[in-house]
Motif scaffolding. Structure first.
Motif, PDB file in Angstrom:
ATOM      1  N   SER A  25      33.677  16.369  17.541  1.00 51.01           N
ATOM      2  CA  SER A  25      34.260  15.819  18.757  1.00 51.01           C
ATOM      3  C   SER A  25      33.479  14.584  19.186  1.00 51.01           C
ATOM      4  O   SER A  25      32.413  14.294  18.655  1.00 51.01           O
ATOM      5  CB  SER A  25      34.229  16.856  19.874  1.00 51.01           C
ATOM      6  N   VAL A  26      34.014  13.896  20.187  1.00 49.91           N
ATOM      7  CA  VAL A  26      33.360  12.703  20.706  1.00 49.91           C
ATOM      8  C   VAL A  26      31.961  13.054  21.214  1.00 49.91           C
ATOM      9  O   VAL A  26      31.038  12.256  21.127  1.00 49.91           O
ATOM     10  CB  VAL A  26      34.216  12.062  21.822  1.00 49.91           C
ATOM     11  N   ASP A  27      31.794  14.262  21.718  1.00 49.40           N
ATOM     12  CA  ASP A  27      30.504  14.684  22.272  1.00 49.40           C
ATOM     13  C   ASP A  27      29.472  15.019  21.201  1.00 49.40           C
ATOM     14  O   ASP A  27      28.276  14.929  21.447  1.00 49.40           O
ATOM     15  CB  ASP A  27      30.692  15.900  23.182  1.00 49.40           C
ATOM     16  N   SER A  28      29.921  15.423  19.998  1.00 50.58           N
ATOM     17  CA  SER A  28      28.978  15.855  18.964  1.00 50.58           C
ATOM     18  C   SER A  28      28.828  14.879  17.807  1.00 50.58           C
ATOM     19  O   SER A  28      28.004  15.082  16.929  1.00 50.58           O
ATOM     20  CB  SER A  28      29.419  17.219  18.407  1.00 50.58           C
ATOM     21  N   GLY A  77      27.040   4.660  24.513  1.00 52.42           N
ATOM     22  CA  GLY A  77      27.731   5.849  24.015  1.00 52.42           C
ATOM     23  C   GLY A  77      28.466   5.515  22.735  1.00 52.42           C
ATOM     24  O   GLY A  77      28.015   4.709  21.928  1.00 52.42           O
ATOM     25  N   ILE A  78      29.624   6.094  22.563  1.00 57.45           N
ATOM     26  CA  ILE A  78      30.444   5.826  21.376  1.00 57.45           C
ATOM     27  C   ILE A  78      31.054   4.434  21.520  1.00 57.45           C
ATOM     28  O   ILE A  78      31.630   4.116  22.553  1.00 57.45           O
ATOM     29  CB  ILE A  78      31.582   6.868  21.251  1.00 57.45           C
ATOM     30  N   GLU A 123      39.027   8.920  22.009  1.00 52.75           N
ATOM     31  CA  GLU A 123      39.448   9.775  23.119  1.00 52.75           C
ATOM     32  C   GLU A 123      40.816  10.390  22.879  1.00 52.75           C
ATOM     33  O   GLU A 123      41.099  11.489  23.346  1.00 52.75           O
ATOM     34  CB  GLU A 123      39.475   8.965  24.420  1.00 52.75           C
ATOM     35  N   GLU A 137      34.276  21.579  15.410  1.00 54.09           N
ATOM     36  CA  GLU A 137      33.083  21.142  16.117  1.00 54.09           C
ATOM     37  C   GLU A 137      32.975  19.616  16.174  1.00 54.09           C
ATOM     38  O   GLU A 137      32.104  19.087  16.839  1.00 54.09           O
ATOM     39  CB  GLU A 137      31.828  21.692  15.425  1.00 54.09           C
ATOM     40  N   ALA A 177      26.551   7.518  18.599  1.00 51.98           N
ATOM     41  CA  ALA A 177      26.494   7.114  20.000  1.00 51.98           C
ATOM     42  C   ALA A 177      25.090   6.605  20.314  1.00 51.98           C
ATOM     43  O   ALA A 177      24.107   7.254  19.981  1.00 51.98           O
ATOM     44  CB  ALA A 177      26.835   8.287  20.894  1.00 51.98           C
ATOM     45  N   THR A 183      23.327   7.855  12.534  1.00 50.25           N
ATOM     46  CA  THR A 183      23.490   6.825  13.559  1.00 50.25           C
ATOM     47  C   THR A 183      22.942   5.488  13.077  1.00 50.25           C
ATOM     48  O   THR A 183      23.559   4.443  13.279  1.00 50.25           O
ATOM     49  CB  THR A 183      22.803   7.261  14.871  1.00 50.25           C
TER      50      THR A 183
END
Length: 191
Positions: free
Chosen positions: A14-17, A26-27, A35, A12, A21, A158
């Motif tokens: 990943s860059v999206d989770s 974003g990241i 990436e 789970e 960010a 974050t």
């Protein structure tokens, strides 16, 4: 009272989770490492970023506090003076034995908590983190700041990442400024 699971398994992660960010950027990954990374590598990158950020936060505070209390503290008999970059050379060598032992103990504990035992790691995946390990979560929360809600936990992660990133830049700036000018940060600020 134990907190509910706030972990992301390696699949789970990943860059999206991933936490950290911040809009509109974003990241923060100017070289595109995230990436190109698989979930396990991305998790290792995050562990490294958190560790370096925490060390930088301590270093930044050390620069400011160390220079501000020089000569007026019971530590090291008040003998350490000058810019912070010269303080380490002035410390009694016995201190390094205790510091080294303390760091070795903490790093061993961190490895036992976060990393898969080397005998259980495939040769092609060195430094494999445990599936259940959340980067940076070493179980040290004596004041109970860790939120129970997963959304609040991601927000706190974050914030820590952003403060760590700022501290890494600040520590590098402090080092450069003291190397160039030969004066301490506090002294340079006040003059």
């Amino acid at each position: 009272k134990s907190s509910p699971s706030t972990s992301l398994s390696a699949s789970e992660f990943s860059v999206d989770s991933i936490a950290g960010a911040v809009a509109p950027f974003g990241i923060f990954d100017p070289l595109g490492f995230a990436e190109k990374a698989d979930a396990a590598t991305l998790k290792r990158y995050r562990e490294a970023e958190l560790t370096h950020g925490r060390v930088a936060m301590l270093a930044t505070m050390g620069f400011l506090v160390g220079e501000n209390v020089q000569g007026s503290t019971f530590l090291f008999n008040g003998e350490i003076t000058g810019p912070a970059i010269t303080h380490l050379a002035q410390v009694n060598p016995v201190f390094w034995i205790f510091l080294g032992a303390g760091i070795a103990k903490l790093e061993t504990q961190r490895a036992e908590i976060g990393w898969v035992e080397p005998k259980n790691v495939p040769y092609s995946k060195p430094g494999l983190l445990r599936d259940t390990y959340v980067p940076g979560n070493l179980g040290f929360d004596p004041l109970g700041f860790k939120p129970y809600d997963p959304v609040e936990f991601a927000t706190m992660q974050t914030k820590e990442l952003q403060n760590g990133r700022l501290a890494m830049i600040a520590a590098a700036g402090f080092l450069a400024q003291e190397l160039v000018s030969g004066t301490g940060i506090v002294e340079n600020l006040l003059n």
